[in-house]
Design an enzyme around this catalytic site. Structure first.
Site, mmCIF file in Angstrom:
data_model
loop_
_atom_site.group_PDB
_atom_site.id
_atom_site.type_symbol
_atom_site.label_atom_id
_atom_site.label_comp_id
_atom_site.label_asym_id
_atom_site.label_seq_id
_atom_site.Cartn_x
_atom_site.Cartn_y
_atom_site.Cartn_z
ATOM 1 N N LYS A 193 1.455 6.681 -16.087
ATOM 2 C CA LYS A 193 0.538 6.013 -17.028
ATOM 3 C C LYS A 193 -0.718 6.854 -17.269
ATOM 4 O O LYS A 193 -1.109 7.071 -18.416
ATOM 5 C CB LYS A 193 0.137 4.619 -16.507
ATOM 6 C CG LYS A 193 1.304 3.653 -16.363
ATOM 7 C CD LYS A 193 0.840 2.241 -16.003
ATOM 8 C CE LYS A 193 0.262 2.114 -14.593
ATOM 9 N NZ LYS A 193 1.257 2.299 -13.510
ATOM 10 N N ARG B 132 -1.396 -6.445 -16.065
ATOM 11 C CA ARG B 132 -0.374 -6.359 -15.030
ATOM 12 C C ARG B 132 0.235 -7.710 -14.717
ATOM 13 O O ARG B 132 1.125 -7.789 -13.868
ATOM 14 C CB ARG B 132 -0.999 -5.819 -13.737
ATOM 15 C CG ARG B 132 -0.907 -4.310 -13.562
ATOM 16 C CD ARG B 132 -1.687 -3.996 -12.300
ATOM 17 N NE ARG B 132 -1.182 -2.856 -11.575
ATOM 18 C CZ ARG B 132 -1.620 -1.600 -11.759
ATOM 19 N NH1 ARG B 132 -2.504 -1.333 -12.680
ATOM 20 N NH2 ARG B 132 -1.156 -0.633 -11.015
ATOM 21 N N ARG C 230 3.540 -2.034 -3.331
ATOM 22 C CA ARG C 230 3.188 -1.961 -4.761
ATOM 23 C C ARG C 230 4.427 -2.101 -5.630
ATOM 24 O O ARG C 230 4.377 -2.741 -6.682
ATOM 25 C CB ARG C 230 2.447 -0.643 -5.053
ATOM 26 C CG ARG C 230 0.987 -0.692 -4.573
ATOM 27 C CD ARG C 230 0.412 0.672 -4.273
ATOM 28 N NE ARG C 230 0.353 1.537 -5.422
ATOM 29 C CZ ARG C 230 0.315 2.868 -5.356
ATOM 30 N NH1 ARG C 230 0.356 3.486 -4.166
ATOM 31 N NH2 ARG C 230 0.250 3.589 -6.442
HETATM 32 P P1 ATP Z 1 -0.108 5.211 -11.708
HETATM 33 O O1 ATP Z 1 -1.395 5.491 -12.409
HETATM 34 O O2 ATP Z 1 0.413 6.414 -11.005
HETATM 35 O O3 ATP Z 1 0.929 4.602 -12.601
HETATM 36 P P2 ATP Z 1 -0.629 2.770 -10.089
HETATM 37 O O4 ATP Z 1 -0.091 1.864 -11.125
HETATM 38 O O5 ATP Z 1 -0.101 2.610 -8.733
HETATM 39 O O6 ATP Z 1 -0.460 4.263 -10.464
HETATM 40 P P3 ATP Z 1 -3.466 2.171 -10.623
HETATM 41 O O7 ATP Z 1 -3.190 1.677 -11.993
HETATM 42 O O8 ATP Z 1 -4.395 3.279 -10.475
HETATM 43 O O9 ATP Z 1 -2.165 2.636 -9.862
HETATM 44 O O10 ATP Z 1 -3.936 0.903 -9.745
HETATM 45 C C1 ATP Z 1 -4.209 1.014 -8.366
HETATM 46 C C2 ATP Z 1 -4.479 -0.342 -7.771
HETATM 47 O O11 ATP Z 1 -5.619 -0.957 -8.423
HETATM 48 C C3 ATP Z 1 -3.372 -1.384 -7.928
HETATM 49 O O12 ATP Z 1 -2.404 -1.279 -6.927
HETATM 50 C C4 ATP Z 1 -4.167 -2.712 -7.853
HETATM 51 O O13 ATP Z 1 -4.497 -3.033 -6.537
HETATM 52 C C5 ATP Z 1 -5.455 -2.373 -8.576
HETATM 53 N N1 ATP Z 1 -5.366 -2.694 -10.021
HETATM 54 C C6 ATP Z 1 -5.412 -1.803 -11.055
HETATM 55 N N2 ATP Z 1 -5.282 -2.427 -12.231
HETATM 56 C C7 ATP Z 1 -5.135 -3.743 -11.963
HETATM 57 C C8 ATP Z 1 -4.915 -4.910 -12.742
HETATM 58 N N3 ATP Z 1 -4.814 -4.844 -14.089
HETATM 59 N N4 ATP Z 1 -4.809 -6.111 -12.111
HETATM 60 C C9 ATP Z 1 -4.890 -6.192 -10.787
HETATM 61 N N5 ATP Z 1 -5.072 -5.148 -9.983
HETATM 62 C C10 ATP Z 1 -5.196 -3.924 -10.540
#
Ligand code: ATP
Ligand code: MG
Length: 197
Positions: A14, A89, A145
């Protein structure tokens, strides 16, 4: 430019693709993960709350996340459209985003879903752990996750399909980052009636 929601499992790319899209079209970019990590780094109250959830591989509660997102959106230039990376999410977050945008005379735009097999995701995240040292990139937290993704986030894919704005891109078909990007750029330009880049 239409707004873009980048959707996919942890490690699906992403952030990487958001950067490429942002650089090509001059759009705004909101990464909720980056916002939360900056809060943690700065030791804010919000950062302290967020850390407990992130370290456990859990999602931050919806209402808190929705408030953060609205603040971010209102402090971003929206003229060229905004890329939402890591938000929404949950279905509640998606409904709130739709409402928040409608209140401002904007709409969701298009959703881009990155489909990547779990073995590839795990390999990427463990590699990223060695480079970036993110506290939540360890095997145990990654598994949590993935589980949270399947139970709370993946059902949203159908929500976007029902909105008629889902566009999926499969790593198994595209095979390389360049192939994926080419397909994504083409689709974005089609959706926007052809754009200069
Ligand atoms: P990537 O960027 O590699 O796809 P990812 O999806 O694991 O990675 P991030 O989007 O950076 O990681 O999010 C890291 C953490 O931040 C999540 O595991 C969650 O705890 C929190 N987080 C981020 N966005 C949200 C959201 N929209 N709602 C709830 N928690 C969130
Ligand atoms: Mg990210």
């Amino acid at each position: 430019m239409k707004n873009i929601i980048i959707f996919g499992a942890p490690g699906s790319g992403k952030g990487t693709y958001s950067e490429e899209i942002k650089n090509r079209y001059g759009m705004g970019h909101i990464s909720t993960g980056d916002v939360l990590r900056a809060e943690i780094k700065n030791g804010t109250e919000l950062g302290k709350i967020a850390q407990g959830y992130i370290d456990n591989g859990q999602l931050i509660p919806d209402q808190l996340m929705i408030d953060i997102l609205a603040l971010q959106y209102d402090s971003h230039p929206t003229g060229k459209g905004v890329i939402f990376d890591g938000f929404p999410r949950t279905i509640a977050q998606a409904e709130a985003l739709k409402r928040m945008l409608a209140e401002r005379g904007h709409d969701l735009g298009m959703m881009i879903e990155l489909i990547v097999g779990e073995d590839v995701l795990m390999e990427r995240l463990l590699r990223r752990a060695q480079i970036e040292g993110r506290a939540d990139d360890n095997e145990e937290t990654i598994r949590k996750r993935f589980a949270v993704y399947h139970s709370q986030t993946e059902p949203l894919s159908k929500w976007f399909a029902a909105e008629g704005i889902r566009h999926t891109f499969d790593w198994g078909v595209c095979k390389t980052k360049e192939g994926m990007l080419e397909a994504i750029f083409q689709e974005i330009e089609k959706e926007n009636g052809g754009v200069e880049s």
